[in-house]
Design a protein around this motif. Structure first.
Motif, PDB file in Angstrom:
ATOM      1  N   HIS A 184     -10.970   5.498   6.586  1.00  0.00           N
ATOM      2  CA  HIS A 184     -10.826   5.810   5.155  1.00  0.00           C
ATOM      3  C   HIS A 184     -12.171   5.606   4.452  1.00  0.00           C
ATOM      4  N   THR A 232     -11.282   6.655  -6.545  1.00  0.00           N
ATOM      5  CA  THR A 232      -9.825   6.688  -6.350  1.00  0.00           C
ATOM      6  C   THR A 232      -9.221   5.357  -6.791  1.00  0.00           C
ATOM      7  N   ASP A 264      -4.452   1.360  -6.236  1.00  0.00           N
ATOM      8  CA  ASP A 264      -3.078   1.539  -5.764  1.00  0.00           C
ATOM      9  C   ASP A 264      -2.921   2.826  -4.946  1.00  0.00           C
ATOM     10  N   LYS A 265      -3.698   3.855  -5.305  1.00  0.00           N
ATOM     11  CA  LYS A 265      -3.627   5.121  -4.553  1.00  0.00           C
ATOM     12  C   LYS A 265      -4.182   4.940  -3.147  1.00  0.00           C
ATOM     13  N   LYS A 325      -4.173   2.128  -1.399  1.00  0.00           N
ATOM     14  CA  LYS A 325      -3.153   1.390  -0.655  1.00  0.00           C
ATOM     15  C   LYS A 325      -2.029   2.322  -0.203  1.00  0.00           C
ATOM     16  N   GLU A 326      -1.633   3.229  -1.067  1.00  0.00           N
ATOM     17  CA  GLU A 326      -0.566   4.169  -0.727  1.00  0.00           C
ATOM     18  C   GLU A 326      -0.978   5.057   0.448  1.00  0.00           C
ATOM     19  N   GLN A 327      -2.197   5.555   0.416  1.00  0.00           N
ATOM     20  CA  GLN A 327      -2.670   6.421   1.495  1.00  0.00           C
ATOM     21  C   GLN A 327      -2.661   5.690   2.840  1.00  0.00           C
ATOM     22  N   ASN A 335      -0.818   3.057   3.592  1.00  0.00           N
ATOM     23  CA  ASN A 335       0.577   2.775   3.953  1.00  0.00           C
ATOM     24  C   ASN A 335       1.230   3.991   4.615  1.00  0.00           C
ATOM     25  N   TYR A 336       0.911   5.181   4.145  1.00  0.00           N
ATOM     26  CA  TYR A 336       1.416   6.399   4.792  1.00  0.00           C
ATOM     27  C   TYR A 336       0.930   6.484   6.239  1.00  0.00           C
ATOM     28  N   TYR A 365       2.850   4.009   8.309  1.00  0.00           N
ATOM     29  CA  TYR A 365       4.227   4.484   8.485  1.00  0.00           C
ATOM     30  C   TYR A 365       4.305   5.503   9.625  1.00  0.00           C
TER      31      TYR A 365
END
Length: 390
Positions: free
Chosen positions: A311, A344, A347-348, A350-352, A354-355, A358
């Motif tokens: 990332h 960015t 929180d965005k 972290k979301e990326q 987390n995806y 997953y």
């Protein structure tokens, strides 16, 4: 027609009353047009540095106070057309005649007329409106300078300019206050200021908190524990600094709430500046299903570490390892650092990530376990009585 206008009413010709009405009517009808024309002429002073992009904002700032000032000046000119009539209306007398033959001991008698009252009212309105107009122009200038600082990424100027603007506003209104005292109320301002000795001390005590906040704002500018845009945490409040005023600092929280903290609190309390560390740590625990092979678990750990490291907003190598065995899952510890100055949102990012985690858990493992409980039918073990019997 001329003979009619030459007739007198209350000692004045009808010409005087007609001039009064025409001047006020002219001012009322044309104040908007005149204010726009003068605003366009005034804007030429800033056009070389700001271009035409700020004209609408400049016009919106000064049109109304400019129009009010023009109307007040014309109205005063109109009222002066009937000044002789207003001079004859005495409101009260100032002073009294002393019964003495010596002219040195005579106290002059001066009447305070309706025209005197009108002069003072109009002087007050003109001074107040002109000051408001000056403050509007100064606010516009500082707005241009702040926008330029934002464009150039100069965060120190973004922090300094709003404070200087507020201080300058206070100085201008304070000066206006003393001008009104001298011009309208005929107060000897020099004597008044000289006599503010003990009174000034009392005022200083009354304004103790405000003065403390003002000094704290200067301490923030000098010490620079943070600048506008920094992510800070103080008194349980976490967010980005939006404005450093002369009394308080505005902080925008992640929930978009605007919190105003007195500047003295920022100086006297412990403050965390997350932006200064360059990165923000994220730590989580991911649960893997029991029954996976060692190879599968090792692949999951390596894939999570690799994806996070790829990332663009991650600094340093992430720390991913099998941490412990939980009640219903194998706990994998995941820790990494995110750039604080990233374009960015945090929180965005972290979301990326987390995806990515997953997807990895379902591709290389068996997904995520659900907390489960099993009931085992067995006889209770109780050796307490046995030990006592023996």
């Amino acid at each position: 027609m001329t003979q009619i206008l030459e007739q007198t009413f209350l000692g004045l010709s009808l010409y005087a009353y007609l001039r009064l009405v025409l001047i006020i009517l002219f001012a009322w009808l044309l104040k908007g047009v005149l204010s726009k024309i003068l605003a366009r002429l005034a804007y030429r002073l800033f056009r070389n540095t700001s271009g035409e992009q700020y004209y609408e904002r400049f016009s919106a700032h000064i049109n109304k106070p400019f129009g009010n000032l023009l109307f007040t000046i014309f109205a005063y000119i109109g009222i002066n057309q009937i000044a002789p009539l207003l001079e004859r209306v005495w409101l009260f007398k100032r002073g009294s005649a002393a019964l003495a033959t010596d002219t040195k001991n005579m106290i002059a008698v001066k009447a305070f007329t309706l025209m005197d009252l009108t002069d003072r009212i109009f002087f007050f309105i003109i001074i107040f409106t002109a000051t408001g107009l000056l403050v509007k122009v100064i606010s516009f200038i500082f707005r241009m300078l702040t926008d330029k600082a934002v464009k150039n990424g100069d965060r120190e100027r973004q922090q300094l300019l709003p404070l200087l603007r507020d201080v300058l506003r206070v100085v201008i209104w304070a000066f206006m206050f003393f001008v009104i005292l001298g011009v309208v109320f005929q107060v000897n301002v020099a004597t008044l200021i000289a006599g503010l000795g003990m009174g000034g001390i009392a005022v200083a005590f009354a304004l103790k908190d405000s003065l403390e906040n003002l000094l704290s704002s200067f301490m923030i500018l000098l010490d620079k524990p943070f600048v506008i845009g920094d992510l800070i945490k103080i008194d349980g409040v976490e967010g980005n600094v939006e404005k450093i005023g002369f009394r308080s600092t505005h902080i925008r929280t992640p929930e978009k709430t605007l919190v105003s903290l007195p500047n003295r609190n920022l100086i006297s309390n412990s403050l965390e500046n997350f932006s200064e560390r360059g990165a923000r740590r994220v730590r989580m625990v991911v649960g893997a299903t029991y029954g996976l092979s060692k190879t599968q678990l090792n692949t999951i750990v390596e894939q999570i570490s690799s994806r996070i490291q790829q990332h663009p907003d991650i600094v340093e190598k992430p720390n991913v390892f099998l941490e412990s065995f939980g009640d219903s899952a194998i706990n994998i510890s995941v820790a990494y650092f995110v750039k604080t100055q990233s374009a960015t949102p945090f929180d965005k990012i972290k979301e990326q990530i987390n995806y990515e985690i997953y997807e990895i858990m379902y591709r290389y493992g068996a997904g995520f376990p659900y907390p489960t409980q099993a009931q085992v039918n067995t006889q209770e073990i109780n050796n307490v009585l046995t030990d006592q019997a023996s």
